[in-house]
Design an enzyme around this catalytic site. Structure first.
Site, short mmCIF file in Angstrom:
data_model
loop_
_atom_site.label_atom_id
_atom_site.label_comp_id
_atom_site.label_asym_id
_atom_site.label_seq_id
_atom_site.Cartn_x
_atom_site.Cartn_y
_atom_site.Cartn_z
N GLU A 173 0.77 -1.10 -0.18
CA GLU A 173 0.02 -0.17 -0.15
C GLU A 173 0.82 1.11 0.04
O GLU A 173 1.96 1.31 0.52
CB GLU A 173 -0.89 -0.24 0.91
CG GLU A 173 -0.36 -0.40 2.53
CD GLU A 173 0.84 0.32 3.02
OE1 GLU A 173 0.57 1.60 3.15
OE2 GLU A 173 1.73 -0.17 3.55
N GLU A 316 4.78 -0.49 1.32
CA GLU A 316 4.86 -0.65 -0.11
C GLU A 316 4.95 -2.03 -0.51
O GLU A 316 5.23 -2.34 -1.43
CB GLU A 316 6.13 0.03 -0.73
CG GLU A 316 6.15 1.69 -0.54
CD GLU A 316 7.43 2.24 -1.21
OE1 GLU A 316 7.97 1.64 -2.22
OE2 GLU A 316 7.85 3.16 -0.77
#
Length: 351
Positions: A173, A316
Site C-alpha cells: 500500500e 509498499e
C-alpha cells in the site's frame, strides 16, 4: 463479481493436496519438519491451490494507493502530496520496493484508488473511486457503496492477475495516514483502545503520536463503527486502500492464489476479510511482523506466524518482497528429488 457472490463461492482448503505435500516433505533426506514454517507454507499453498506441485515462478506485488483525509489532524510526518510522488515512482520503477522486487523477480503494479488530485502516471493502474477519503475524526471515510466498490475492485484485480498467470500475489500500500486508519479499523474489530495499537508510523514525534491516538479515539466515537460488520468498519474509519486490500485477500481465497501480507496495514485489511469470510485465511501468509504495536495483535487474531522479524516499517509491500527468497529456497528443496529413497537411506520416522 459482487462481494456477496464472492463470499458464497469461497471453499475450504484441499486436505488431500496438503497430505500429498506433507508426504513429499517427509520423503526428503533431512530431519522431519526441519525447515519449520517454510514446510508449513508450501503445504498450505498446496491445500489452497489443490495441487502438491507447488510453483511460484510468476509473482506480482499489488500496491494499492489512496489518500486519507485524517492527515489534516497532524497524524503523519508528511502530507498527502507524498502519496502521489511515491505512486509515480512506483509506476516508473524507482521507488524503494522496486529495487528490492527486481532481486526477487517480482513485478510491481501500483493501483490508484483515490490519490488526492492525482492525474495519472505511466505504470500506475487507474481504478479511482473517489478523490481521497473523508477525515475519519470528523465523519465517515466514504460511503458504504464506495467501500463495496473498492472491495470488489480488489477481488477483480486478483482475478485479472490469476488469468495473467500469476502464481502468488504480494500485497502492499501507499497512502499517507494509513497507519492511523489501520489502527482505527483494528481497534473497532478487536475492541482495543488506540493507545495500545498506534505506533510512530513513518517518523512521528511523541506529540505526533498523541495526535494520532486522539484522532483514532475521535473517529471511533464519532462514527460508531459496528464491529460485526467489517464493511461498515472500513467505510467509516478505514480507507480505499484498506478496502481494496480486503478484497484482494478474499480474491486470493476465491481464485486460489496465495497472498503474502506486508505489515500492519495489509494485516488490518486481512482481518476484515477473515471476519467476512473465515475461509479466506487459507490464502494468507505473513511475511514479517512490523514495528507497529498493532501488528502482533493482528497476526495473533489471524493465527499467522511471520517468517521475518526485522523491525521493518517501510510499507509498499517490502516485507513480502523480502520474504520471497525464503519461499524460493523452500521450493528448491521441495522439488530437489533429494529423497531418502534416492540415497538408499531408510526414511526417518518419529521416535
Amino acid at each position: 463479481m459482487t462481494l456477496d457472490q464472492a463470499l458464497m463461492a469461497v471453499t475450504g482448503p484441499d486436505e488431500a493436496a496438503a497430505r500429498a505435500a506433507m508426504t513429499r516433505w517427509d520423503g526428503i533426506a533431512k530431519p522431519l519438519g526441519s525447515l519449520g514454517a517454510l514446510e508449513d507454507a508450501v503445504t498450505k499453498i498446496a491445500a489452497l491451490t489443490g495441487s502438491a506441485e507447488v510453483n511460484l515462478k510468476q509473482r506480482t506485488l499489488l500496491v494499492f494507493c489512496a489518500d486519507n483525509g485524517v492527515v489534516a489532524q497532524g497524524v503523519s510526518q508528511s502530507g498527502p502530496e507524498v502519496t502521489a510522488a511515491v505512486a509515480a515512482a512506483l509506476g516508473e520503477g524507482r521507488s524503494t520496493v522496486n529495487f528490492m522486487a527486481r532481486t526477487a523477480n517480482c513485478s510491481v503494479l501500483p493501483v490508484d484508488l483515490g490519490i488526492l488530485d492525482f492525474r495519472g502516471c505511466p505504470g500506475v493502474m487507474d481504478r479511482r473511486i473517489r478523490n481521497g477519503t473523508g477525515d475519519i475524526s470528523e465523519g465517515p471515510a466514504m460511503t458504504r457503496d464506495q467501500c463495496l466498490l473498492a472491495i470488489e475492485t480488489g477481488i477483480g484485480l486478483v482475478r485479472e492477475r490469476r488469468e495473467a498467470g500469476d502464481d502468488i500475489l504480494l500485497l502492499g500500500e501507499m497512502g499517507i495516514g494509513n497507519t492511523t486508519t489501520s489502527c482505527a479499523v483494528t481497534g473497532a474489530l478487536l475492541g482495543l483502545p488506540a493507545e495500545k495499537l498506534a505506533g510512530y508510523g513513518a517518523g512521528l514525534s511523541p506529540a505526533g503520536l498523541r495526535r494520532k491516538v486522539e484522532a483514532i479515539d475521535r473517529a471511533i466515537a464519532v462514527n460508531r463503527p459496528y464491529p460485526d460488520d467489517p464493511v461498515d468498519v472500513l467505510a467509516k474509519v478505514g480507507g480505499l486502500d484498506l478496502a481494496a486490500l480486503c478484497g484482494a485477500v478474499i480474491g486470493g481465497a476465491l481464485y486460489r492464489v496465495p497472498v503474502l501480507l506486508d505489515g500492519v496495514i495489509t494485516g488490518a485489511a486481512a482481518l476484515c476479510a477473515v471476519r467476512m469470510c473465515p475461509e479466506a485465511g487459507k490464502a494468507l501468509f505473513a511475511s514479517h511482523i512490523s514495528a507497529e504495536p498493532a501488528a502482533r495483535m493482528i497476526l495473533e487474531a489471524l493465527s499467522l506466524k511471520p517468517l521475518i522479524c526485522a523491525e521493518l516499517r517501510l510499507g509498499e509491500g517490502s516485507g513480502g518482497v523480502a520474504a520471497l527468497p525464503l519461499f524460493d529456497q523452500a521450493l528448491a528443496v521441495y522439488h530437489s528429488g533429494h529423497t531418502f529413497e534416492r540415497l538408499g537411506i531408510e526414511a526417518y520416522k518419529p521416535q
